[in-house]
Design a protein around this motif. Structure first.
Motif, PDB file in Angstrom:
ATOM      1  N   ASP A 104      20.708  53.387  76.511  1.00 43.34           N
ATOM      2  CA  ASP A 104      20.299  53.085  77.882  1.00 43.34           C
ATOM      3  C   ASP A 104      21.573  52.717  78.620  1.00 43.34           C
ATOM      4  O   ASP A 104      22.228  51.736  78.277  1.00 43.34           O
ATOM      5  N   THR A 105      21.948  53.534  79.585  1.00 47.76           N
ATOM      6  CA  THR A 105      23.172  53.268  80.343  1.00 47.76           C
ATOM      7  C   THR A 105      22.778  52.912  81.781  1.00 47.76           C
ATOM      8  O   THR A 105      21.665  53.204  82.214  1.00 47.76           O
ATOM      9  N   PRO A 106      23.687  52.276  82.519  1.00 51.83           N
ATOM     10  CA  PRO A 106      23.338  51.892  83.897  1.00 51.83           C
ATOM     11  C   PRO A 106      22.965  53.096  84.778  1.00 51.83           C
ATOM     12  O   PRO A 106      23.457  54.205  84.565  1.00 51.83           O
ATOM     13  N   VAL A 107      22.101  52.856  85.739  1.00 53.12           N
ATOM     14  CA  VAL A 107      21.776  53.878  86.742  1.00 53.12           C
ATOM     15  C   VAL A 107      22.953  54.021  87.711  1.00 53.12           C
ATOM     16  O   VAL A 107      23.241  55.117  88.198  1.00 53.12           O
ATOM     17  N   ILE A 108      23.653  52.912  87.965  1.00 56.40           N
ATOM     18  CA  ILE A 108      24.803  52.924  88.879  1.00 56.40           C
ATOM     19  C   ILE A 108      26.099  52.951  88.071  1.00 56.40           C
ATOM     20  O   ILE A 108      26.241  52.230  87.085  1.00 56.40           O
ATOM     21  N   GLU A 109      27.037  53.797  88.495  1.00 56.33           N
ATOM     22  CA  GLU A 109      28.372  53.841  87.883  1.00 56.33           C
ATOM     23  C   GLU A 109      29.408  53.847  89.010  1.00 56.33           C
ATOM     24  O   GLU A 109      29.087  54.141  90.165  1.00 56.33           O
ATOM     25  N   LEU A 159      24.854  56.847  91.986  1.00 58.30           N
ATOM     26  CA  LEU A 159      23.755  56.869  91.022  1.00 58.30           C
ATOM     27  C   LEU A 159      23.921  58.078  90.103  1.00 58.30           C
ATOM     28  O   LEU A 159      24.279  59.165  90.570  1.00 58.30           O
ATOM     29  N   ARG A 160      23.652  57.918  88.843  1.00 56.53           N
ATOM     30  CA  ARG A 160      23.823  59.029  87.879  1.00 56.53           C
ATOM     31  C   ARG A 160      22.944  60.208  88.273  1.00 56.53           C
ATOM     32  O   ARG A 160      21.809  60.029  88.730  1.00 56.53           O
ATOM     33  N   LYS A 162      15.809  57.804  84.343  1.00 53.50           N
ATOM     34  CA  LYS A 162      15.756  58.420  85.661  1.00 53.50           C
ATOM     35  C   LYS A 162      17.150  58.854  86.101  1.00 53.50           C
ATOM     36  O   LYS A 162      18.122  58.131  85.887  1.00 53.50           O
ATOM     37  N   TYR A 188      19.191  60.988  89.607  1.00 54.30           N
ATOM     38  CA  TYR A 188      19.033  61.101  91.066  1.00 54.30           C
ATOM     39  C   TYR A 188      19.808  62.286  91.629  1.00 54.30           C
ATOM     40  O   TYR A 188      21.012  62.409  91.397  1.00 54.30           O
TER      41      TYR A 188
END
Lengths: 451, 451
Positions: B43-48, B77-78, B107, B109
């Motif tokens: 599980d990686t962040p949605v925001i990078e 967002l990824r 999810k 985007y």
């Protein structure tokens, strides 16, 4: 080629595989627990129209929000799961049955100042029951049961659910003619555990102008549970002083009365009149869950009864009751306090198959057989030294390694090595599979928390 | 109070409860299936950081990206789960064991133009195996098995996994001296199913300048599977023409040879030389999964072998193989095509308890007993007419309603109504619980897809 140094943003949790398996198991158990109480899962978008998400406005929240534009659209990332619920219920009102019981486990975003143990992206696990116009008190009585069974399922032993009722507090203030100071007094009482009785009294008397004897009587009642006395008995003597207080006592007694039927033991539940839950939002029962050995952690599951979920979107009156677990922070704290269970199997596989022959078909077929039994199986097909193959299993903590050489295949058997004991045995395929299944069961069914 | 009209952004899927339960069950089954193959969850962040996420650059992707600033940070967002994987493996390289097998369901985007069946926020379900310097072909052979067992677990019957190898295609072009046109030819061949043989030949000859006889020979080979002939046999006759082609044929034969051991039946697997998978990214085996009755849906699970996962972040060579399911679109299509299983129980609860007495304790205790058996149970405590209480159960499709009146409690029994048959019976508590457990089992264990 020009390279970019890869990094993960600070305040964003990114776990190594073994911790991710623990975290995911916690999520799975929470889902199961919420489902067993008849809550239905929801999943709402992470992005909403800024206008919708910020309908309520409010300073702190708005400052922390992640906001963006795409084309002409003013967008924002959700900062909790309550506003999306209010939106959802308002939009889909006609298609829902009330009381509407939903859970949602998802990521929310708050641009807080980065510091140890604070996250900007974090999971919340929420349940709420929303009534259409009215909502029976049994829904408030049920919440401690959900909290108890959820933490129980995770393996946490050392926790206590504290319950209070805002009507009791507000009613008490009214009975003492302190109504106009209720908000300020409650905020002060909320800090009682942190600042102690003396300082709380001082603030009440000196700063808020509460008469000394009122402050003493109030604090004596409120701190009764700390002194080992049940406030429930004392409260009964306050009945008849005013309607709000009576209603609150009635509700609190109802909640306490049904704890046994709901399966919550006395050891894990207490009525505590000092619980106020900062927010002015709550209007009835309020909840906190603490780990007595670690009061500094604060509440790991909180919530309460509110009167109006969605007043910013609809004129429908939608009272509700809900609780929320801040999962990311909880996981961080549990790990830091060494509450995670070392007996829980965090390997990505139960068995690693090593094909030792030219033709891999027998090794693959055995892997397929293990998988059909639900055993998590990897096949290691890389050209490496034997030592490296065993090192791979070792590094991942895979409990069983299976060899299929010419001899085994000819005899329709496999050799199984128990990586924990080092013992190795050549068995018929079926017996080997059963050996592995029995061997991994304790680790796979262990609870992720161990204290 | 000023009200805001609540709305959900277009291109963002938000499901009603019964569909959400179906969707969640699909996710759960996919997780189980991926886990059984020894993939570990990530599980990686949605925001990078935008710089990290867009390291590769590239026009289309960058235009679609959701980008935002927070303080001084340029964020995004990824838009897929592959770039975050490349980042993750580069950062945590030293702590991982290779081959690194991970799955991620999350999810992503993309700000695409909104249209029916297109989503801006959607779930991808990805698995990848990443090698450190090298990666054995068995990992490529295993992918169709994961695809087969995953869709099998979901209940989808009508699907075929198509496999090809990019080395075979590139080798063929080299053998025919068409190397410089390889990219353009493959893009054209990729459209063969859409535009037909005649138009494909015309483009190859007229637009790309391929000699007519080469175009004919090439297309005869490539379309052999459409004509019911196995290309595997024909390919053997091409051996020895060049090294790349030989290597590709070898790999393709290996993949095909192990399908039986991997438990994939002939009916659901085919070698199809027309599969090219648009992207230049893939270098070995490539996969597509189609629903023969609905070719217009396109591939529901695709992927392939690539040489270098993370060249934008690290000088380590990290070859891999992976597949991806576009879950949100898949769910949308399955629902539209009426592929969802009506026998799957979408109610939020197995039983609804109606307390009929002043004291709710017996009703609550029975609910607690059902819950301890894993039965999803709601207690209905609202003050409503009997008709409305039954209507609530009806609207939600709750299969059993349980009444606890004075008579039942006195006799230590409960009355169970089967909402499907309308039958009603008064039974001892334990027998009632077992009746409910047996009654809901078919619906709860049914697969979410039914065709």
């Amino acid at each position: 080629m020009d390279r970019i140094t890869p990094r993960t943003l600070s305040g964003f949790m990114e776990l190594l595989p073994e911790d991710q398996i623990r975290f995911d198991r916690m999520v799975e158990l929470i889902r199961e627990s919420f489902s067993v109480y008849g809550f239905t899962p929801l999943d709402t978008p992470v992005i909403e129209a800024a206008e919708v998400l910020l309908a309520k406005g409010g300073g702190e929240t708005e400052k922390q929000i992640y906001r963006l534009t795409k084309g002409d659209s003013d967008l924002a990332l959700r900062f909790d799961l309550t506003v999306p619920l209010a939106k959802y219920v308002s939009i889909h009102y006609g298609q829902l049955a009330f009381p509407f019981r939903r859970f949602q486990i998802g990521k929310v975003y708050r641009g807080e100042r980065a510091q140890r143990g604070r996250f900007r992206e974090f999971y919340q696990a929420d349940i709420d029951v929303i009534g259409d116009g009215a909502l029976a008190v049994i829904n408030e009585a049920e919440m401690p049961s959900v909290i108890y069974h959820t933490f129980q399922a995770l393996g946490l032993k050392d926790f206590v659910i504290r319950v209070n009722n805002r009507k009791v507090l507000n009613g008490l203030f009214a009975a003492m003619n302190l109504e106009d100071k209720a908000g300020a007094i409650m905020q002060t009482v909320d800090k009682l555990e942190k600042i102690g009785l003396t300082q709380t009294t001082a603030i009440l008397v000196d700063e808020l102008g509460v008469p000394k004897d009122s402050a003493d009587r109030l604090l004596e009642l409120l701190t009764s549970s700390q002194r080992g006395q049940s406030p429930v008995g004392i409260l009964a003597s306050y009945m008849g002083k005013n309607d709000l207080l009576d209603a609150g006592i009635e509700e609190l007694l109802t909640v306490a009365r049904y704890m046994e039927a709901f399966g919550v033991p006395d050891t894990h539940f207490t009525v505590d009149l000092t619980i106020a839950r900062g927010l002015d939002y709550y209007t009835g029962t309020v909840y906190e869950t603490i780990i007595p050995a670690h009061p500094e952690i604060g509440s790991i599951c909180s919530g309460g009864r509110y009167d109006n979920l969605a007043e910013y979107y609809t004129d429908k009156k939608l009272p509700g009751v809900g609780i929320s677990i801040g999962l990311t922070r909880l996981f961080y704290v549990l790990e830091e306090q060494k509450y995670l269970n070392p007996g829980f199997l965090t390997a990505p596989a139960d068995a690693l198959i090593l094909p030792m022959t030219e033709d891999w078909a027998p090794a693959i077929a055995f892997a397929t057989a293990l998988r059909s039994m639900g055993l998590r199986t990897q096949i290691y097909g890389e050209e490496k030294k034997f030592k490296n193959k065993m090192g791979y299993a070792d590094k991942l903590g895979i409990p069983y390694v299976v060899f299929l050489g010419e001899d085994e295949i000819a005899a329709n058997k496999v050799t199984v090595k128990d990586m924990h004991t080092g013992e190795q045995e050549t068995l018929p395929a079926r017996a080997a599979a059963e050996r592995i299944a029995a061997g991994v069961k304790p680790g796979r069914t262990a609870k992720p928390i161990g204290v």
